[in-house]
Design a protein around this motif. Structure first.
Motif, PDB file in Angstrom:
ATOM      1  N   LEU A 151      21.369  19.999 -75.224  1.00 18.67           N
ATOM      2  CA  LEU A 151      20.733  21.242 -74.776  1.00 18.67           C
ATOM      3  C   LEU A 151      20.688  22.264 -75.901  1.00 18.67           C
ATOM      4  N   VAL A 152      19.724  23.160 -75.799  1.00 20.49           N
ATOM      5  CA  VAL A 152      19.660  24.327 -76.672  1.00 20.49           C
ATOM      6  C   VAL A 152      20.040  25.538 -75.837  1.00 20.49           C
ATOM      7  N   CYS A 153      20.949  26.326 -76.369  1.00 18.93           N
ATOM      8  CA  CYS A 153      21.390  27.532 -75.661  1.00 18.93           C
ATOM      9  C   CYS A 153      21.731  28.607 -76.684  1.00 18.93           C
ATOM     10  N   SER A 154      21.986  29.791 -76.199  1.00 16.27           N
ATOM     11  CA  SER A 154      22.434  30.870 -77.070  1.00 16.27           C
ATOM     12  C   SER A 154      23.802  30.525 -77.652  1.00 16.27           C
ATOM     13  N   SER A 155      24.022  30.931 -78.891  1.00 16.41           N
ATOM     14  CA  SER A 155      25.332  30.687 -79.489  1.00 16.41           C
ATOM     15  C   SER A 155      26.432  31.407 -78.712  1.00 16.41           C
ATOM     16  N   SER A 156      26.072  32.476 -78.013  1.00 17.42           N
ATOM     17  CA  SER A 156      27.067  33.209 -77.229  1.00 17.42           C
ATOM     18  C   SER A 156      27.386  32.535 -75.902  1.00 17.42           C
ATOM     19  N   SER A 157      26.548  31.582 -75.476  1.00 17.09           N
ATOM     20  CA  SER A 157      26.812  30.893 -74.208  1.00 17.09           C
ATOM     21  C   SER A 157      27.233  29.445 -74.408  1.00 17.09           C
ATOM     22  N   ALA A 158      27.310  29.006 -75.665  1.00 25.21           N
ATOM     23  CA  ALA A 158      27.758  27.639 -75.935  1.00 25.21           C
ATOM     24  C   ALA A 158      29.190  27.423 -75.455  1.00 25.21           C
ATOM     25  N   VAL A 159      29.953  28.516 -75.350  1.00 30.44           N
ATOM     26  CA  VAL A 159      31.346  28.408 -74.906  1.00 30.44           C
ATOM     27  C   VAL A 159      31.438  27.867 -73.480  1.00 30.44           C
ATOM     28  N   TYR A 160      30.325  27.892 -72.737  1.00 28.39           N
ATOM     29  CA  TYR A 160      30.333  27.399 -71.362  1.00 28.39           C
ATOM     30  C   TYR A 160      30.006  25.905 -71.277  1.00 28.39           C
ATOM     31  N   PHE A 161      29.800  25.258 -72.422  1.00 34.77           N
ATOM     32  CA  PHE A 161      29.535  23.826 -72.397  1.00 34.77           C
ATOM     33  C   PHE A 161      30.740  23.121 -71.778  1.00 34.77           C
ATOM     34  N   PRO A 162      30.491  22.163 -70.871  1.00 33.35           N
ATOM     35  CA  PRO A 162      31.606  21.566 -70.116  1.00 33.35           C
ATOM     36  C   PRO A 162      32.511  20.680 -70.961  1.00 33.35           C
ATOM     37  N   THR A 163      33.712  20.509 -70.474  1.00 33.39           N
ATOM     38  CA  THR A 163      34.662  19.591 -71.106  1.00 33.39           C
ATOM     39  C   THR A 163      34.750  18.278 -70.336  1.00 33.39           C
ATOM     40  N   GLU A 164      34.069  18.223 -69.187  1.00 29.82           N
ATOM     41  CA  GLU A 164      33.995  16.975 -68.426  1.00 29.82           C
ATOM     42  C   GLU A 164      32.679  16.921 -67.666  1.00 29.82           C
ATOM     43  N   VAL A 165      32.276  15.705 -67.346  1.00 30.12           N
ATOM     44  CA  VAL A 165      31.056  15.481 -66.578  1.00 30.12           C
ATOM     45  C   VAL A 165      31.458  15.044 -65.176  1.00 30.12           C
ATOM     46  N   THR A 166      30.814  15.639 -64.188  1.00 29.77           N
ATOM     47  CA  THR A 166      31.112  15.298 -62.793  1.00 29.77           C
ATOM     48  C   THR A 166      29.824  14.858 -62.101  1.00 29.77           C
ATOM     49  N   PRO A 167      29.355  13.645 -62.361  1.00 27.44           N
ATOM     50  CA  PRO A 167      28.100  13.179 -61.767  1.00 27.44           C
ATOM     51  C   PRO A 167      28.236  12.974 -60.259  1.00 27.44           C
ATOM     52  N   ALA A 168      27.146  13.185 -59.550  1.00 25.75           N
ATOM     53  CA  ALA A 168      27.158  13.010 -58.094  1.00 25.75           C
ATOM     54  C   ALA A 168      27.438  11.550 -57.746  1.00 25.75           C
TER      55      ALA A 168
END
Length: 470
Positions: A279-296
């Motif tokens: 994904l492309v996001c703001s450098s200020s919002s990259a901190v919200y990138f997840p540390t785990e994936v929770t697929p349905a």
């Protein structure tokens, strides 16, 4: 004796007056530790950002503020929209609205418009040339507003855009197919990689992006056509069809084919659900990138991240957006204006500036704070999350190598950005849903379909901006 006493009294009063003048408002701009000047700041930070800002406000109040007789009160308006509404209510003296703050966070277009109703301070009145030289010139220039380009927005933190990968799933994909991160340095390469991922994964999307308007604005400028232009006070619109066709091929087309995706409010939400891995996001919002994936319907699993520079079109100069609101100071008393600038200067001294950057994800604005050795030294003494450190380094690298672009303030700019932000993504989402429901994808890849989108978007922009097409 009376004459002598009278003369002594006259001398005493004269000396006292001179002493008071020497220590009074002229030298200290009316500030007094015994009678502190209160300063009100409005911003739109929330959550961790608001905490980082407020912590520094408290530090200022307990140090430089106490020494000089300044007390800063900060208030979050939660969002850009809420802040702008509060500012306009105050500026127009709406019943029940609070008084205008001494300092408020603002983008160029809002500050330009407000300056005509509630005059803003020309910051050059309180800052020397040597002090100005301690800031990154590009960031200072972005605060010059109006037709006369007066400096009225103080930079405190900036952001750009970065590419973030789910490294865990990327590594599996790369090992099987031979793709590399170098393939993601261009939009053409990213589109091709997304197609390969779709085939390799059995029909999963690879990529998504936040702030689509940035893509249109930056890509168009990079390809030679600055969409919004201001020259000699005249606004114009350059919404070039051939350029838009190239952009269409590298967003709408891969989206309709299923290579790109947009599900949640932000693409980090989609990455957490396993809907995309890049994904492309703001450098200020990259901190919200997840540390785990929770697929349905499947077990969660931990992931690592990778932060890369923003892709560019092949064989073009690298461009990235330079964004982030500055701080405007409203005209008031000399004491309040001086106190406001004193706080902003302290806040952006490189140690404080880096502290806020590390805690917020924004880029610092002072020359010393953007030096790699100072960043590394600060991070060594103040360890933080790896993604914060990685994003800060990539963002600062872009700042040194890319053409950092800030769209000019124009009439109807907020509405114009909304048009760019929504028309192509909304159509892509709608048409992809039709394909998933059984419609042939070829039905949406015609020239006529592109023409329809282009003409409709152009008409909306012309109506909104009252501009002209080159």
């Amino acid at each position: 004796m009376k004459k002598r006493l009278s003369s002594l009294l006259y001398i005493f009063c004269t000396v006292s007056a001179l002493l008071l003048t020497g220590c009074g408002s002229k030298d200290h701009h009316g500030l007094s530790p015994q009678n502190p000047t209160s300063i009100k700041v409005w911003h739109y930070y929330n959550g961790a950002l608001a905490t980082a800002f407020d912590d520094l406000v408290s530090e200022f109040n307990n140090t430089v503020g106490r020494e000089n007789g300044v007390v800063v009160y900060s208030e979050s308006m939660s969002s850009v929209g809420d802040l702008e509404k509060a500012l306009w209510d105050s500026a127009n003296e709406k019943v029940g609205a609070p008084d205008m703050p001494n300092i408020f966070q603002s983008y160029q277009d809002t500050a330009t418009a407000l300056d005509k109703v509630v005059p803003l301070v020309e910051l050059d009145n309180y800052i020397t040339e040597d002090e100005k030289n301690s800031y990154v010139k590009l960031f200072l220039d972005s605060g010059c507003i109006g037709t006369d380009k007066k400096w009225k927005l103080f930079p405190i933190a900036k952001s750009t855009e970065v590419l973030v990968l789910n490294k865990t799933d990327w590594d599996r994909f790369a090992a099987d197919t031979g793709v590399s991160t170098q393939d993601l340095s261009t939009w053409e390469g990213l589109t091709d990689t997304a197609a390969r991922y779709y085939e390799w994964s059995g029909g999963k999307a690879f990529f998504g992006r936040d702030a689509f308007a940035n893509y249109l604005i930056i890509a168009s400028s990079q390809l030679g056509h600055e969409i919004f232009q201001v020259s000699d006070g005249r606004e114009s619109l350059d919404f070039d069809k051939e350029t838009m066709r190239v952009i269409w091929e590298h967003f709408y087309v891969p989206y309709v084919k299923g290579y790109f995706r947009h599900v949640g409010q932000y693409r980090s939400d989609d990455a957490k659900l396993g809907e995309i891995i890049a994904l492309v996001c703001s450098s200020s919002s990259a901190v919200y990138f997840p540390t785990e994936v929770t697929p349905a319907g499947a077990p969660s699993y931990a992931i690592e991240h990778m932060v890369l520079p923003l892709p560019n079109f092949d064989r073009t100069a690298p461009y990235a957006v330079q964004q982030g609101a500055g701080m405007a100071v409203t005209k008031s008393t000399e004491a309040e204006e001086y106190a406001s600038v004193l706080f902003l200067k302290w806040f952006t001294e490189w140690q404080q500036n880096l502290k806020f950057s590390v805690n917020s994800g924004y880029m610092p604005v002072s020359v010393e704070a953007v030096k790699t050795e100072n960043v590394d030294s600060y991070l060594a003494e103040n360890p933080t999350r790896a993604i914060v450190s990685d994003t800060l380094h990539v963002a600062l690298d872009e700042n040194s190598r890319y053409i950092m672009y800030t769209p000019p303030a124009i009439t109807g700019g907020t509405r114009a950005r909304s048009i760019l932000d929504t028309t192509m993504p909304a159509l892509a989402i709608q048409d992809r849903a039709a394909v998933e429901a059984g419609a042939p994808v070829e039905d949406f890849l015609t020239e006529a379909h592109f023409e329809e989108w282009y003409e409709d978007t152009l008409a909306q922009l012309q109506e909104c901006c009252k501009g002209s097409v080159k």
